[in-house]
Design a protein around this motif. Sequence first.
Motif, PDB file in Angstrom:
ATOM      1  N   TYR A 248       0.918  -1.117  -0.263  1.00  0.00           N
ATOM      2  CA  TYR A 248      -0.178   0.052  -0.118  1.00  0.00           C
ATOM      3  C   TYR A 248       1.037   1.270  -0.004  1.00  0.00           C
ATOM      4  O   TYR A 248       1.436   1.449   1.095  1.00  0.00           O
ATOM      5  N   THR A 249       0.825   1.851  -1.004  1.00  0.00           N
ATOM      6  CA  THR A 249       1.588   3.287  -1.165  1.00  0.00           C
ATOM      7  C   THR A 249       0.820   4.373  -0.457  1.00  0.00           C
ATOM      8  O   THR A 249      -0.415   4.126  -0.189  1.00  0.00           O
ATOM      9  N   TRP A 250       1.543   5.339   0.077  1.00  0.00           N
ATOM     10  CA  TRP A 250       0.868   6.210   1.001  1.00  0.00           C
ATOM     11  C   TRP A 250      -0.268   6.935   0.342  1.00  0.00           C
ATOM     12  O   TRP A 250      -1.136   7.490   0.805  1.00  0.00           O
ATOM     13  N   LEU A 256      -5.462   6.614   8.965  1.00  0.00           N
ATOM     14  CA  LEU A 256      -4.751   5.660   9.890  1.00  0.00           C
ATOM     15  C   LEU A 256      -5.574   5.780  11.318  1.00  0.00           C
ATOM     16  O   LEU A 256      -5.516   6.929  11.832  1.00  0.00           O
ATOM     17  N   TYR A 257      -5.897   4.708  11.754  1.00  0.00           N
ATOM     18  CA  TYR A 257      -6.696   4.566  13.159  1.00  0.00           C
ATOM     19  C   TYR A 257      -6.155   3.759  14.128  1.00  0.00           C
ATOM     20  O   TYR A 257      -5.491   2.674  13.994  1.00  0.00           O
ATOM     21  N   TYR A 258      -5.896   4.441  15.197  1.00  0.00           N
ATOM     22  CA  TYR A 258      -5.106   3.295  16.373  1.00  0.00           C
ATOM     23  C   TYR A 258      -6.031   3.579  17.732  1.00  0.00           C
ATOM     24  O   TYR A 258      -6.219   4.763  18.119  1.00  0.00           O
ATOM     25  N   LYS A 259      -6.233   2.559  18.111  1.00  0.00           N
ATOM     26  CA  LYS A 259      -6.779   2.361  19.531  1.00  0.00           C
ATOM     27  C   LYS A 259      -6.541   1.226  20.153  1.00  0.00           C
ATOM     28  O   LYS A 259      -6.480   0.318  19.722  1.00  0.00           O
ATOM     29  N   ASP A 260      -5.768   1.255  21.393  1.00  0.00           N
ATOM     30  CA  ASP A 260      -5.481   0.389  22.395  1.00  0.00           C
ATOM     31  C   ASP A 260      -4.399  -0.480  21.425  1.00  0.00           C
ATOM     32  O   ASP A 260      -3.439   0.107  20.918  1.00  0.00           O
ATOM     33  N   ASN A 261      -4.529  -1.716  21.319  1.00  0.00           N
ATOM     34  CA  ASN A 261      -3.440  -2.480  20.562  1.00  0.00           C
ATOM     35  C   ASN A 261      -4.124  -2.724  19.129  1.00  0.00           C
ATOM     36  O   ASN A 261      -3.364  -3.537  18.174  1.00  0.00           O
ATOM     37  N   ILE A 265      -6.501   0.483   9.122  1.00  0.00           N
ATOM     38  CA  ILE A 265      -6.033   1.196   7.779  1.00  0.00           C
ATOM     39  C   ILE A 265      -7.085   1.377   6.751  1.00  0.00           C
ATOM     40  O   ILE A 265      -7.532   0.498   6.187  1.00  0.00           O
ATOM     41  N   GLU A 266      -7.264   2.775   6.406  1.00  0.00           N
ATOM     42  CA  GLU A 266      -8.354   2.824   5.282  1.00  0.00           C
ATOM     43  C   GLU A 266      -7.493   3.003   4.012  1.00  0.00           C
ATOM     44  O   GLU A 266      -6.616   3.911   3.657  1.00  0.00           O
ATOM     45  N   VAL A 267      -7.841   2.065   2.941  1.00  0.00           N
ATOM     46  CA  VAL A 267      -7.146   1.880   1.679  1.00  0.00           C
ATOM     47  C   VAL A 267      -8.447   2.457   0.436  1.00  0.00           C
ATOM     48  O   VAL A 267      -9.356   1.979   0.552  1.00  0.00           O
ATOM     49  N   ARG A 268      -7.688   3.519  -0.191  1.00  0.00           N
ATOM     50  CA  ARG A 268      -8.711   4.004  -1.078  1.00  0.00           C
ATOM     51  C   ARG A 268      -8.631   3.148  -2.421  1.00  0.00           C
ATOM     52  O   ARG A 268      -7.345   2.930  -2.916  1.00  0.00           O
ATOM     53  N   ILE A 269      -9.505   2.663  -3.027  1.00  0.00           N
ATOM     54  CA  ILE A 269      -9.545   2.101  -4.267  1.00  0.00           C
ATOM     55  C   ILE A 269      -9.009   2.929  -5.298  1.00  0.00           C
ATOM     56  O   ILE A 269      -9.297   4.267  -5.512  1.00  0.00           O
ATOM     57  N   ILE A 270      -7.829   2.654  -6.284  1.00  0.00           N
ATOM     58  CA  ILE A 270      -7.458   3.680  -6.974  1.00  0.00           C
ATOM     59  C   ILE A 270      -8.090   3.966  -8.267  1.00  0.00           C
ATOM     60  O   ILE A 270      -9.032   3.043  -8.563  1.00  0.00           O
ATOM     61  N   GLN A 280     -19.118   8.081   5.663  1.00  0.00           N
ATOM     62  CA  GLN A 280     -18.596   7.058   6.631  1.00  0.00           C
ATOM     63  C   GLN A 280     -17.542   6.507   6.064  1.00  0.00           C
ATOM     64  O   GLN A 280     -17.683   5.652   5.113  1.00  0.00           O
ATOM     65  N   PRO A 281     -16.241   6.270   6.616  1.00  0.00           N
ATOM     66  CA  PRO A 281     -15.065   5.741   6.327  1.00  0.00           C
ATOM     67  C   PRO A 281     -15.432   4.051   6.343  1.00  0.00           C
ATOM     68  O   PRO A 281     -15.942   3.792   7.259  1.00  0.00           O
ATOM     69  N   SER A 282     -14.814   3.485   5.424  1.00  0.00           N
ATOM     70  CA  SER A 282     -14.725   1.939   5.242  1.00  0.00           C
ATOM     71  C   SER A 282     -13.251   1.263   5.564  1.00  0.00           C
ATOM     72  O   SER A 282     -12.462   1.985   4.855  1.00  0.00           O
ATOM     73  N   LEU A 283     -13.241   0.396   6.177  1.00  0.00           N
ATOM     74  CA  LEU A 283     -12.045   0.019   6.672  1.00  0.00           C
ATOM     75  C   LEU A 283     -11.421  -1.455   5.815  1.00  0.00           C
ATOM     76  O   LEU A 283     -12.382  -2.444   5.842  1.00  0.00           O
ATOM     77  N   ASP A 284     -10.637  -1.204   5.106  1.00  0.00           N
ATOM     78  CA  ASP A 284     -10.222  -2.209   4.083  1.00  0.00           C
ATOM     79  C   ASP A 284      -9.105  -3.156   4.597  1.00  0.00           C
ATOM     80  O   ASP A 284      -8.856  -4.294   3.970  1.00  0.00           O
ATOM     81  N   CYS A 285      -8.444  -2.666   5.659  1.00  0.00           N
ATOM     82  CA  CYS A 285      -7.263  -3.478   6.092  1.00  0.00           C
ATOM     83  C   CYS A 285      -7.051  -3.284   7.745  1.00  0.00           C
ATOM     84  O   CYS A 285      -7.294  -2.091   8.101  1.00  0.00           O
ATOM     85  N   SER A 286      -7.299  -4.246   8.395  1.00  0.00           N
ATOM     86  CA  SER A 286      -7.029  -3.779   9.882  1.00  0.00           C
ATOM     87  C   SER A 286      -5.749  -4.988  10.555  1.00  0.00           C
ATOM     88  O   SER A 286      -5.699  -6.059   9.849  1.00  0.00           O
ATOM     89  N   MET A 287      -5.218  -4.539  11.398  1.00  0.00           N
ATOM     90  CA  MET A 287      -4.002  -5.142  12.151  1.00  0.00           C
ATOM     91  C   MET A 287      -3.938  -5.028  13.551  1.00  0.00           C
ATOM     92  O   MET A 287      -4.389  -4.191  13.949  1.00  0.00           O
ATOM     93  N   LEU A 288      -3.571  -5.995  14.291  1.00  0.00           N
ATOM     94  CA  LEU A 288      -3.313  -5.900  15.586  1.00  0.00           C
ATOM     95  C   LEU A 288      -1.829  -5.969  16.000  1.00  0.00           C
ATOM     96  O   LEU A 288      -1.167  -6.629  15.493  1.00  0.00           O
TER      97      LEU A 288
END
Length: 304
Positions: A248-250, A256-261, A265-270, A280-288
């Motif tokens: 994912y290029t910048w 970018l959202y961060y809460k606790d652990n 990351i919201e990824v925009r379709i090219i 309302q933002p949609s989240l395409d990728c999330s990580m812990l």
Amino acid sequence: MEKLRNEAAIVQLLDGKFIEISLHARLTVEDVLQVLASHCSLNEADKGFFGLAHVDDRHNYFWLDEETVIANLSFSGEPPGKIHLTHSIRYFVDSIYSLSNAVTIELLFLEIHRQLYKGELLTNGSVYAKAAALLMRVYDSDIANEETALSLLHCILPIPPPKRVFAYFSGSENQMEGEIFSIYCAYRNMPRGDAMLNFLQLISTWPRYGCRHYTVLDTDKNSCLLAVSNRGLSLYENKDSIKPNKVYTWDVLDNLYYKDNEFMIEVRIIGMPKKNNFEQPSLDCSMLSEDDALAQAVLDPTTQ
């Protein structure tokens, strides 16, 4: 007068040496970087590539903002008195030829060699052998025999080698070492500076060049490796992977959202327009993240 938490900073340099700097209430990271630039003979054009960081026991880098006052910094597990920091490459160049100072090139070489030794930089077996041969030439141009060459090789590269490299040579350490020595013999008469530039130029084409790496958990709680660089985010299956599963290029990362652990990351379709403030933002990728290191890395200006 208020007592300072830290009376001195012990800074590790890229050549492995340490420098102790006395602290006072107003001494900032920028002040220390100026002292270190002078100590390392960095010129004005190149000193901006370097930064000051706290490195934890998992080798995660916490870069310090230039305005930060050092005397009252505290890190988990480190007692007051003397704070330990690292002076290292913060901004990696895309091309070695954009640097104007031989000292900077030498320090970049030391940083890249350190990453290679720790297994953070990977490629296929044949290219790895070429890089190893160039590395040997940088450190010694007058190796009389293969036995001496192998002794040097064991000092400057990880033993055993990365799994993928080992597999390329059919699991034969002798075959791998013989290939490296054969290539080294062809480079023996190459000037040291040329060998260093060729080594750096070769490494700069590898996918994980210029990255800091963080072990994370995906949404299914599977462990994977996230590489953060000035190009964006790359997700690898594990530390032995050469090619990323996702990149994912910048310019396609809107929020970018961060809460606790939890990291989202919201990824925009090219090709799609950017969202306005009313959608309302949609989240395409999330990580812990396993700790806060990843959060600091993504929010750091280095990666913007």
